[in-house]
Design an enzyme around this catalytic site. Structure first.
Site: not given
Length: 385
Positions: A128-129, A132, A245, A342, A370
């Site tokens: 959700e906003p 997380g 998952e 490069g 984390e």
């Protein structure tokens, strides 16, 4: 997936079949799909015809009757081939298993065959906003009214969000109970009112993969669509399936490491620097030796995780270890390979640059790295008591 300990002739045949499909049906459209930020709807039907949907679901429900490794080689090869648009690792590797493991028999008979045919595209709405990796902080709520649940809330960063028409929505059925108040409700979007799709979101990588916002405004869903039949089981269901998952994410990182090394070996063998090939220079050789070692260790760890998962013995902390270490190693390998290219490594015409874009999300998917370390640390804490 060269020299992978889990490979056998059957899995090699499946991988090669998947590769041919990706070459014929995904790669030619990647640029256009990247512009429209999602694949064409009909590619799901083509994937079904090719036998690539729900391969790990039993045949009695329309699936392929395979196991986790059948799924893993398909998803890993798609990542390696740089054609991420088809969100099948979520559809077949995750959502289908939520349905198979937790839905009623009637629901399994109703939904899984349609998922295997591409008629239903699966989505999983957790983030959700304002929430997380901290699932307990979600605010989307479902209240009982009559024989229905009424859902209100918003979700974001949802894979397959613009396309999915069968979405496992993580909600609070009792906001006062914390994790014990979380449930998962299946929403068939074609059958409800009040469901809205927001923006298809622009991302750093995976440009052809559909990622969107979802909104639920008094969306009424039958109470029978509650996964597990008992409220408050959602957090446990998530923890059980998140291990799968996380290993899937690790498999995809492993495949991307392999592709990065392949591309860099070819580039370094052709590239001339100071009158000699880049590959003949000691720094290049040492860097590639380090990369190959990380890839080999990743394969060994995934072999252990796969065997444990197939036996139903994979612990959450081991899955977390595999997810954080392998995705971190992938980031390191791809970054080193970009450096060895490069200036060419920064050009999107080279596969290594697209790998660089695509793999960054792996350290965030399925719970940030984390959070993975916190999962491991909690198990260590138990040993200290």
């Amino acid at each position: 997936m060269q020299n992978a300990p889990w490979m056998n002739p059957e899995l090699e045949t499946l991988r090669d079949s998947a590769r041919r499909f990706y070459e014929a049906e995904l790669l030619p459209h990647e640029e256009r799909w990247a512009q429209q930020q999602c694949v064409d709807r009909d590619v799901w039907y083509k994937a079904a015809e090719a036998g690539l949907l729900c391969v790990g679901i039993p045949e009695e429900y329309g699936g392929g009757g395979g196991n986790f490794l059948h799924e893993a080689v398909i998803f890993a090869e798609q990542g390696r081939m740089l054609c991420p648009g088809l969100g099948n690792s979520l559809h077949s590797g995750i959502v289908a298993h939520y349905i198979h493991n937790f839905a009623s028999e009637q629901q399994k008979q109703e939904w899984l065959p349609k998922m295997a045919k591409g008629e239903l595209v699966g989505g999983l709405a957790i983030t959700e906003p304002g929430a997380g990796s901290d699932v307990q902080s979600i605010r989307t709520a479902a209240r009982k009214e009559g024989g229905d649940y009424v859902i209100n809330g918003a979700k974001t960063y949802i894979t397959n969000g613009s396309t999915a028409n069968l979405i496992c929505v993580v909600v609070k059925t009792d906001p006062n109970l914390g994790a014990k108040g979380i449930s998962i409700i299946v929403v068939e979007t074609d059958k409800v009112e009040g469901f809205r799709r927001g923006r298809t979101l622009s991302k750093v990588g995976l440009h052809s993969q559909d990622t969107a916002e979802l909104f639920f405004d008094d969306v009424r869903v039958p109470q029978a669509n509650l996964l597990g039949n008992v409220e408050g089981q959602g957090f446990k269901q998530l923890m059980k399936e998140l291990s799968r998952e996380r290993v899937i994410t690790a498999f995809m990182s492993m495949a991307c490491m392999e592709r990065a090394i392949e591309e860099t070996l070819k580039f370094a063998a052709d590239r001339k620097v100071f009158g000699q090939t880049l590959l003949s220079m000691q720094n290049t050789r040492f860097k590639l030796a380090e990369c190959e070692t990380k890839l080999t260790l990743a394969k060994a760890m995934l072999s252990h995780c796969s065997a444990s998962l197939l036996e139903g013995q994979l612990s959450s902390e081991i899955a977390a270890m595999a997810k954080w270490w392998i995705t971190d190693a992938c980031g390191q390998v791809v970054d080193e390979c970009v450096q060895l290219h490069g200036g060419a490594g920064f050009m999107l015409e080279y596969p290594i640059a697209r790998l660089y874009q695509n793999v960054r999300i792996h350290r965030i998917l399925a719970g940030t790295n984390e959070i993975m370390k916190e999962v491991i640390a909690r198990e260590l804490e138990k040993r200290a008591v």
